[in-house]
Design a protein around this motif. Sequence first.
Motif: not given
Length: 555
Positions: A79, A75, A39, A149
């Motif tokens: 994210t 997560t 993250t 990402p």
Amino acid sequence: MTDKQKIKEFFNSLKGDTAGGILASIVALPQALAFGVATGFGAIAGLWGAIILCFVSGILGTNTPLISGPTGPCTIALTSILAHNNFQFEEILAILAIAAVIQMLISLTKCTDIVKYVPYPVISGFMNGVGFILIIIQINPFLGSKVLPSAAQTIAELGRTLQNINLHAFLLGTVTLAICFLIPKRFTRYLPSQLAALLIGTLISILFGFNVEKIADISLEIPAIHIPVVSTKFLLECIPYSLILAIVCSSESLLTSLVADSLIKKNSSSQKIIAAQGIGNLFCALTGSLYGAAATMRTVAAIKNGASTKIASVISTIFLLIILFKFGNLASQVPLAVLAGILIKIGYDIIDTKFLKVIKYAPKDDLYVLLLVFFLTVFYNLVFAVASGIVFASLLYAKRVADKTNLGIKEVYDNEIMKLESKLERDYKHKIRVVHINGQFFFGSATQIVSQFDELLGTKYLILNYESDATLDISALFALEDIIIRLKDQKIKVIMVVRYAEVLKQLTDLKIKEQIGEEKIFTEEKEAIEYAKKLLQQKVKNKSHLHLPFWHFNE
């Protein structure tokens, strides 16, 4: 129960909770570190998230050994939110805090029951999407490059990544994956494969002096409470992001609770679970720790190792604290490639391989729903994906019902069968019972049906009579499989009446027929009843030969 028996039972329970809690913390350690790094919060934020959330939600929640902390879906949700927005640290904390408050508000409503009615293909599509994202975004650190990402960006940059492979990182990642997948299951009870991979991979990196990126320095200070200061305008703007996080984490916690309840045969309050999760996540937000939920893998590991109460959550927290303060400095030596290998294995475990194995037998409608949710999860938005899947599944269901609607005359239920069932209950003292599965049998009704079966005390042979000519969708088939397993756990022999060949073919294709036994499936209820009577009478006869007490029947 005497005081001596109560004390003995307490210590047996404590022994199981201790063993289960310790194993859960060992499973949680590499996952918490990996999720923290994934993250961008940092490994220590993931570890403190596991400690704080597990302790607070364990103390305040139901008396179920739910082991909470950072998870894959949480997560990925976090994210994806951070990937498309350049949030500052204060703003991120505000988003997490509001998400926690939303969870607490959800717990005051009946929305916590909605997850029971989400069709299986929606859940499967979402979990497959999350697992796929988790695997894809770890390709870069696995090969020694900087993590990107989102899955889309990782795929777009794949060519450049392959041109700049760090062979040391690739080797460590490969070793990690090999250990995670190949270590024999009989050893994982004592040393979870992910922890073994973490230790061995780190040791190889240190001994051979590999040139790979590692976890940054880990602070051993207890995190302080920090109240985020943001504008009112931002608070209003961040509500959609907080809502996404709250829904994803609440759903995962409730699904984990359903699994835990089925294993320890309890009925937990979903509202109390979400309230405890919300309060725990609020503490995580205010300390800059990673947001999370009740983790299925850790909870099942704890229960399988003897845990039965919330004490397991407290034990897990204490053991994690001991590991942190005793060995925390060593964590800074863990290579990111090793964590990437662990996360790829976690992503694989999240993928719903059970459904994928039988996907060729699934109705096309279920497949359409799964694919819709999967692609929206991976390339657009998690909550929108689930909402769209539910709406699409509902529309397809409505169409199926409409297509089957016609004007006709239904034969009155056989009076002879009704009399036979009444006599069966009277003469056999409910040792043999008949249950008719009427109407549409689907995933949402599984919990209620199973809870009714839990009340069949004294029943030895249960005859399930599925009278409908409607084929079962994949949700109903998995629900039926779950019911059969639950009944077998209660030492109840299952006999089934299926009148239509298409339904029987479905049971055969998915090997549910094998679980029941081919000789225990009939097309007529009378035959099934006679078979059950014969089995029970034979059992009584065998017991009488052994001079054991037996039942008296009025025949």
